[in-house]
Design a protein around this motif. Structure first.
Motif, PDB file in Angstrom:
ATOM      1  N   ARG A  20     -15.238 -12.057   0.269  1.00  0.00           N
ATOM      2  CA  ARG A  20     -16.750 -12.242  -0.457  1.00  0.00           C
ATOM      3  C   ARG A  20     -17.837 -12.031   0.516  1.00  0.00           C
ATOM      4  NH1 ARG A  20     -20.650 -14.164  -3.956  1.00  0.00           N
ATOM      5  NH2 ARG A  20     -21.087 -12.772  -5.884  1.00  0.00           N
ATOM      6  N   ARG A  21     -18.894 -10.924   0.330  1.00  0.00           N
ATOM      7  CA  ARG A  21     -19.981 -10.294   0.575  1.00  0.00           C
ATOM      8  C   ARG A  21     -21.237 -10.834  -0.268  1.00  0.00           C
ATOM      9  NH1 ARG A  21     -16.941 -12.450   3.899  1.00  0.00           N
ATOM     10  NH2 ARG A  21     -16.339 -12.215   6.219  1.00  0.00           N
ATOM     11  N   GLN A  22     -22.213 -10.673   0.185  1.00  0.00           N
ATOM     12  CA  GLN A  22     -23.545 -10.664  -0.533  1.00  0.00           C
ATOM     13  C   GLN A  22     -24.478 -10.169   0.517  1.00  0.00           C
ATOM     14  OE1 GLN A  22     -23.185 -11.547  -4.444  1.00  0.00           O
ATOM     15  NE2 GLN A  22     -24.929 -10.595  -4.343  1.00  0.00           N
ATOM     16  N   ILE A  23     -25.142  -9.302  -0.136  1.00  0.00           N
ATOM     17  CA  ILE A  23     -25.843  -8.581   1.209  1.00  0.00           C
ATOM     18  C   ILE A  23     -26.956  -8.217   0.612  1.00  0.00           C
ATOM     19  CG2 ILE A  23     -25.829  -6.941   2.838  1.00  0.00           C
ATOM     20  CD1 ILE A  23     -22.792  -6.727   3.565  1.00  0.00           C
ATOM     21  N   GLU A  24     -27.697  -8.381   1.491  1.00  0.00           N
ATOM     22  CA  GLU A  24     -29.690  -7.999   0.550  1.00  0.00           C
ATOM     23  C   GLU A  24     -29.827  -7.344   1.571  1.00  0.00           C
ATOM     24  OE1 GLU A  24     -31.538  -9.277  -2.156  1.00  0.00           O
ATOM     25  OE2 GLU A  24     -29.751 -11.295  -2.581  1.00  0.00           O
TER      26      GLU A  24
END
Length: 424
Positions: free
Chosen positions: A76-80
């Motif tokens: 899982r990746r959370q990128i802004e």
């Protein structure tokens, strides 16, 4: 190290439990398991051990570390992203569809969601696993990626999920040899690179714009510097002549010159003026000319006060008046009249300087340095909506019209110099 041991132990325990359950079922169906089942158990455990070892080796090569996050088959990746939702979604879609072996892309810009399948290959020979390889009989053939964009205040948050195309139970028995971790890192790198390229392009564009702006200001100041001394030289030359022939008229001319400078000097460094300020300056200028031309010069002004805040290049109105007098009225026996008219229509202001002098039949065609500079200053100061036209007046003379955007205004208040004593 602990994470690696726990990962291996977890898979081996899962295989042992699965084989025990299979043995119980085998015993109820076929009776005593025997040699065939024992060989099946040994082969399955060896296959699980090989798959686990290959996974550990591959993850170590890809991630450079072995921990819980890197060993997981589901990433899982959370990128802004510093983009609005539409731009962020288009960027994510472009990156994911550019991955190798991507298939079955399902894009939904309305809901800001995207899903795609990624075919697996043997990481060491870049081909699908052979059907004669026993591990390929149980392995998952494809991975999948899903992306969701969440809008924010000037930014967007992108949630990326990379996982095998199978239920979570497969994680207990088979590892993905780091393929999903590799996909996650590839997408993260691509997004970072794209954003960095976009920011670099924006900085380069801003730098070019700033350089062009500085160049325009420099050119504008140069053009303005060419206009201002023109009138001063002529006036001082006339005053010098009058001091020898008519001292009283020379005294009045110098007095009006002082009034002219009082209205001009506070804005000498400004390339933009207002119509009201230009009218005040032109009136002082015409008073000086009246001393020289007398009754040969008449003036009619029809400029609504509501248009006094319209912006235009400094000295623009005076340039037109100078041309009307120099090329129209002075060569004409008996002089004539100058009209200053301003009207607003459809968001534009038309400012006209007309005369009934010699017109284009005289010695000038109206293409001198003054009007050339005016055209250039008008373009740099007021933008592409501004225009300049020079036509014949009826029945004689010429009419010069400036077209200015009405919204282009500047504050009408200009500081004043202290009162100067009248020349005597």
């Amino acid at each position: 190290m602990i994470a690696s041991l726990w990962f291996c132990l977890r898979i081996l325990i899962a295989w042992v439990l699965a084989l025990v359950a299979l043995g119980i079922v085998w015993a109820h169906v076929f009776g005593d398991p025997g040699t065939v089942f024992a060989l099946l158990v040994i082969g399955s455990l060896v296959m699980a051990a090989v798959n686990t070892a290959s996974h550990l080796h591959r993850v170590k090569l890809v991630a450079g570390r072995l921990d819980h996050d890197s060993l997981a088959s589901r990433q899982r990746r959370q990128i802004e992203l510093p983009l609005d939702a539409g731009q962020a979604f288009a960027l994510v879609e472009s990156v994911i569809t550019g991955l190798p072996r991507v298939t079955d892309v399902e894009s939904s810009p309305g809901s800001l969601q995207l899903r795609a399948k990624l075919g697996r290959v043997d990481p060491y020979n870049m081909s699908p696993p052979s059907r004669w390889n026993p591990r390929s009989w149980l392995t998952v053939k494809r991975n999948q990626v899903s992306a969701t964009v969440t809008p924010g205040q000037g930014t967007s948050s992108v949630t990326l999920l990379f996982e095998p195309e199978a239920g979570a139970w497969v994680d207990l028995l088979m590892a993905d040899e780091g393929s999903n971790h590799e996909n996650a890192e590839a997408v993260s790198r691509a997004l970072s690179r794209r954003v960095a390229e976009q920011r670099r392009d924006e900085r380069e564009s801003a730098a070019r714009t700033e350089a062009e702006k500085e160049l325009s200001v420099a050119r504008l100041n140069l053009l303005h510097a060419q206009v201002e001394p023109h009138f001063l030289y002529n006036t001082l030359a006339n005053a010098q002549v009058l001091t020898r022939t008519d001292p009283e008229r020379a005294d009045r001319m110098l007095g009006h010159l002082i009034q002219y400078l009082r209205s001009s000097l506070p804005g000498i460094d400004q390339s933009v003026s207002t119509l009201g300020q230009e009218l005040e300056r032109v009136q002082a200028y015409l008073e000086i000319l009246r001393i020289r031309m007398g009754a040969r010069l008449a003036l009619q002004i029809d400029v609504p006060e509501s248009l006094h805040d319209v912006a235009l290049p400094s000295m623009a109105l005076q340039t037109l008046v100078e041309n009307a007098i120099k090329h129209g009225l002075e060569p004409k026996p008996g002089g004539g009249t100058i009209w200053l008219l301003a009207r607003e229509s459809d968001g534009l202001v038309n400012l006209t300087v007309a005369d009934d002098g010699q017109g284009f039949g005289g010695t000038s065609s109206g293409t001198g340095i003054g009007l050339k500079n005016l055209r250039e200053r008008l373009r740099l100061t007021c933008g592409p909506e501004a225009a300049f036209a020079l036509v014949s007046n009826f029945p004689s003379g010429a009419a010069a019209t400036l077209t200015l955007p009405r919204a282009n205004t500047v504050p009408p208040v200009v500081p004043r110099l202290p009162e100067l004593p009248h020349a005597s």
